[in-house]
Write a protein that holds these residues in place. Structure first.
Motif, short mmCIF file in Angstrom:
data_model
loop_
_atom_site.label_atom_id
_atom_site.label_comp_id
_atom_site.label_asym_id
_atom_site.label_seq_id
_atom_site.Cartn_x
_atom_site.Cartn_y
_atom_site.Cartn_z
N GLU A 115 57.56 -2.40 -59.43
CA GLU A 115 58.29 -2.71 -58.47
C GLU A 115 57.55 -3.55 -57.55
O GLU A 115 55.81 -3.83 -58.08
CB GLU A 115 58.36 -1.40 -57.70
N PRO A 116 57.60 -4.40 -56.79
CA PRO A 116 56.87 -4.93 -56.24
C PRO A 116 55.78 -4.61 -55.16
O PRO A 116 55.92 -3.14 -55.01
CB PRO A 116 57.98 -5.54 -54.81
N ALA A 117 54.96 -5.63 -55.57
CA ALA A 117 53.60 -5.29 -55.18
C ALA A 117 52.78 -5.65 -54.03
O ALA A 117 52.91 -7.61 -53.57
CB ALA A 117 52.61 -5.35 -56.00
N MET A 118 52.14 -5.18 -53.02
CA MET A 118 50.73 -5.82 -51.90
C MET A 118 49.80 -5.84 -52.21
O MET A 118 48.36 -4.73 -53.56
CB MET A 118 50.67 -5.61 -50.66
N SER A 119 49.13 -6.57 -51.91
CA SER A 119 47.79 -6.66 -52.10
C SER A 119 46.45 -6.10 -51.11
O SER A 119 46.89 -6.91 -49.68
CB SER A 119 46.85 -7.66 -53.31
N PHE A 120 45.41 -5.61 -50.92
CA PHE A 120 44.20 -5.22 -49.53
C PHE A 120 42.86 -5.91 -50.88
O PHE A 120 42.62 -5.70 -51.70
CB PHE A 120 44.20 -5.04 -49.32
N ILE A 121 42.18 -7.44 -50.12
CA ILE A 121 41.49 -7.82 -50.98
C ILE A 121 40.17 -7.11 -50.15
O ILE A 121 39.85 -7.56 -49.11
CB ILE A 121 41.49 -9.69 -50.94
N CYS A 122 39.36 -7.57 -51.07
CA CYS A 122 37.52 -6.94 -50.71
C CYS A 122 37.12 -7.45 -51.61
O CYS A 122 36.93 -8.48 -52.42
CB CYS A 122 37.37 -4.92 -50.33
N GLN A 123 35.43 -6.81 -51.13
CA GLN A 123 34.22 -7.48 -52.37
C GLN A 123 33.87 -6.26 -53.39
O GLN A 123 33.12 -7.28 -54.01
CB GLN A 123 33.02 -7.37 -51.43
N TYR A 138 46.79 8.02 -45.67
CA TYR A 138 47.87 7.29 -44.20
C TYR A 138 48.71 7.71 -44.89
O TYR A 138 49.98 7.80 -43.95
CB TYR A 138 46.96 5.96 -44.42
N VAL A 139 49.41 7.72 -45.75
CA VAL A 139 50.76 7.50 -46.24
C VAL A 139 51.40 8.92 -46.29
O VAL A 139 53.03 8.66 -46.36
CB VAL A 139 51.50 6.41 -47.00
N THR A 140 50.28 9.53 -47.17
CA THR A 140 50.95 11.16 -46.97
C THR A 140 50.45 11.98 -46.38
O THR A 140 51.50 12.70 -45.50
CB THR A 140 50.52 11.43 -48.29
N GLY A 141 49.45 11.82 -45.45
CA GLY A 141 49.21 12.88 -44.12
C GLY A 141 48.66 13.77 -44.84
O GLY A 141 48.34 14.87 -44.18
N ARG A 142 48.09 13.78 -46.10
CA ARG A 142 47.34 14.65 -47.16
C ARG A 142 46.20 14.39 -46.90
O ARG A 142 45.85 13.80 -47.41
CB ARG A 142 48.10 14.75 -48.08
N PRO A 143 45.21 16.19 -46.74
CA PRO A 143 43.92 15.47 -46.78
C PRO A 143 43.53 15.84 -48.70
O PRO A 143 42.24 15.57 -48.20
CB PRO A 143 43.82 17.47 -46.05
N ARG A 144 43.59 16.76 -49.53
CA ARG A 144 43.11 16.64 -49.83
C ARG A 144 43.22 15.64 -51.55
O ARG A 144 44.09 14.89 -51.87
CB ARG A 144 43.39 18.18 -51.01
N PHE A 145 42.46 15.54 -52.63
CA PHE A 145 42.00 14.37 -53.69
C PHE A 145 42.02 15.56 -55.38
O PHE A 145 41.67 17.02 -54.44
CB PHE A 145 41.48 13.49 -53.67
N ILE A 146 41.93 14.75 -56.03
CA ILE A 146 41.61 15.64 -57.36
C ILE A 146 41.36 14.13 -58.44
O ILE A 146 41.72 13.31 -58.43
CB ILE A 146 42.90 16.37 -58.36
N GLY A 147 39.55 14.10 -58.75
CA GLY A 147 39.38 13.42 -59.23
C GLY A 147 38.62 14.01 -61.03
O GLY A 147 39.27 15.85 -61.39
N PHE A 148 38.02 13.53 -61.13
CA PHE A 148 37.69 13.96 -63.26
C PHE A 148 36.17 13.59 -63.04
O PHE A 148 35.53 12.77 -63.09
CB PHE A 148 38.91 13.28 -64.34
N ALA A 300 48.78 -1.99 -54.34
CA ALA A 300 49.96 -0.51 -54.62
C ALA A 300 51.10 -1.71 -54.26
O ALA A 300 51.41 -2.51 -53.81
CB ALA A 300 49.85 -0.44 -52.53
N LYS A 301 52.24 -0.57 -54.44
CA LYS A 301 53.52 -0.62 -54.64
C LYS A 301 53.48 -1.13 -52.93
O LYS A 301 53.34 -0.81 -51.48
CB LYS A 301 54.19 0.69 -54.47
N LYS A 302 54.28 -1.49 -52.86
CA LYS A 302 55.10 -2.93 -51.70
C LYS A 302 55.31 -1.71 -50.61
O LYS A 302 54.75 -1.22 -49.49
CB LYS A 302 55.45 -4.09 -51.43
N ALA A 303 55.90 -1.10 -51.07
CA ALA A 303 57.12 0.03 -49.81
C ALA A 303 55.70 1.33 -49.45
O ALA A 303 56.33 1.70 -48.26
CB ALA A 303 58.06 1.78 -51.20
N ILE A 304 54.29 1.46 -50.27
CA ILE A 304 52.67 2.37 -49.90
C ILE A 304 52.43 1.63 -48.67
O ILE A 304 52.37 1.70 -47.92
CB ILE A 304 52.52 2.86 -50.84
N MET A 305 52.07 0.38 -49.73
CA MET A 305 50.84 -0.66 -49.06
C MET A 305 51.80 -1.35 -47.70
O MET A 305 51.76 -1.63 -46.02
CB MET A 305 50.73 -1.84 -49.12
#
Length: 444
Positions: A115-123, A138-148, A300-305
């Motif tokens: 779906e349509p995308a938007m970008s944040f450019i960094c270094q 920010y968009v979920t309001g949730r505090p946890r994450f899962i990594g590998f 990110a998906k435009k609807a998210i960013m």
């Protein structure tokens, strides 16, 4: 360690006198934290070839850790940088200019998000990961994450909280970001779970965590490398990423793909996740994006960013005109044939490595896609014990023979040459690798 020079490549004992002098100067003024693997002091490069300050020629099959996607000093990239620099070197990301907007348009065109995308450019890659984590929270309001386990996502505190390819990267920096739970990355060559489908077993493990210790309603995102880099150049089993996507959808969790190393044509497709047709919600890019200039992107998906409000995230150098110009030229080159070259030459490279595997039982597995290739070395004990010392010896011997390589995981040599590497250069590298294996096994 000094060695007899290869007359086709190496003119001096390594490091040569000029290299030794520069290394000594460096030791007085530069942080000792940089993990230098061997004493290579670069003078200049063209394509896949590089020369050190003593005039020794090398084949570069590590490409600045998969950064130099278009090779060294590609004329189209160099011209784009020169043209941009002649106009203006910088304006903050609070304003607009053609190179930044053009890069956003190119990234939207290639983003595998469905779906349509938007970008944040960094270094950098680590900044891209930080931005992705902030966006997810920010968009979920949730505090946890899962990594590998085995993942590498950077060294700033947020990304470091997920990095687990070597304990030395976290040693001395605890505590890192709270709320990060690590799970195994599926590795069919070294299975952690019973059964043939390691991907399904990892998904079941995550479901168990959701039942016992990690409320899925509190998980903002799952962050994963679709093909794991520093952890061993691992390729996930078919069906795993799709299963992860379904698990995220079931619980309203965002899926973040870290393609900092695997993206921009490296695997023969623009992004590695395209091999399995799985779309993330957020994707991070850097390394090969700028052909050597420091640039990264949160895509990110435009609807998210679009949910980010003015001032929610920003930086000073993001969208720098010179680095954006390099990225635009890089994407044009990758889309214009280098990605296809990575697929074609990568197939040839894998075939040549498997020929080598028949002659060297210490090569336990050759794996990868495109020009993302791992060669795992094992001991001769019949137990697939990682041959860590042998792996290091091969990398060192390759350097002395004129071939620049890096390792990853516990005993894997990784190959990540520029995307415009030729079949002839691959064959030359194979000959140097064969000699390096012979020497390392002989203890030379």
């Amino acid at each position: 360690m000094n060695a007899t020079p290869n007359p086709n490549h190496i003119k001096t004992a390594l490091p040569g006198p000029k290299a030794q002098a520069m290394i000594a100067r460096d030791a007085e003024v530069i942080s000792p934290s940089y993990p230098r693997d061997y004493p290579f002091v670069m003078s200049h490069g063209r394509g896949t070839e590089v020369w050190d300050v003593d005039g020794n020629r090398f084949l570069d099959f590590m490409a600045g850790i998969a950064v130099c996607a278009t090779g060294h000093a590609h004329p189209q990239v160099v011209k784009a940088v020169q043209d941009a620099a002649a106009k203006f070197l910088h304006i903050s990301s609070d304003y607009w200019h053609e190179e930044m907007v053009g890069l956003g348009e190119r990234l939207a065109a290639v983003a595998p998000l469905g779906e349509p995308a938007m970008s944040f450019i960094c270094q950098s890659g680590t900044e891209a990961v930080e931005g992705a984590l902030k966006l997810a929270r920010y968009v979920t309001g949730r505090p946890r994450f899962i990594g590998f386990l085995g993942g590498f996502h950077g060294r700033t505190f947020g990304s470091l909280s997920f990095t687990s390819s070597k304990y030395t990267q976290q040693k001395g920096f605890s505590p890192t970001l709270a709320g990060v739970t690590h799970v195994p990355y599926p590795n069919p060559y070294r299975p952690l779970f019973a059964g043939d489908d390691q991907g399904a077993a990892v998904l079941d493990y995550i479901r168990m965590l959701f039942q016992r210790s990690v409320p899925p309603s509190e998980v903002a995102a799952i962050l994963i490398e679709p093909m794991q880099g520093e952890g061993g150049y691992l390729t996930p089993p078919d069906g795993f990423l799709a299963g992860l996507r379904a698990l995220c959808d079931e619980h309203g969790i965002l899926l973040i793909f870290d393609e900092v190393q695997s993206g921009i044509g490296r695997t023969g497709k623009m992004f590695a996740c395209e091999h399995w047709g799985v779309a993330p919600d957020i994707l991070t890019s850097a390394k090969g994006l700028g052909s050597g200039l420091p640039i990264g992107a949160v895509i990110a998906k435009k609807a998210i960013m679009a949910q980010w409000k003015r001032g929610a995230h920003g930086n000073t150098y993001g969208g720098n005109p010179v680095t954006c110009a390099a990225a635009n030229a890089t994407l044009d080159l990758v889309r214009g044939g280098l990605m296809d070259n990575a697929a074609t030459v990568g197939d040839h490279f894998m075939a040549r490595l498997r020929e080598l595997q028949r002659d060297f039982p210490c090569i336990g597995e050759v794996r990868g896609k495109g020009l993302w290739i791992g060669m795992e070395l094992i001991e001769s004990d019949g137990k697939k014990t990682p041959a860590t010392a042998l792996c290091e010896a091969v990398v060192q011997r390759a350097f002395h023979n004129g071939l620049l390589l890096l390792s990853c995981g516990t005993s894997t040599v990784r190959f990540m040459p520029p995307l415009n590497v030729s079949v002839g250069e691959v064959d030359e590298a194979i000959a140097l690798l064969r000699a390096s294996l012979d020497q390392a096994l002989a203890g030379a």
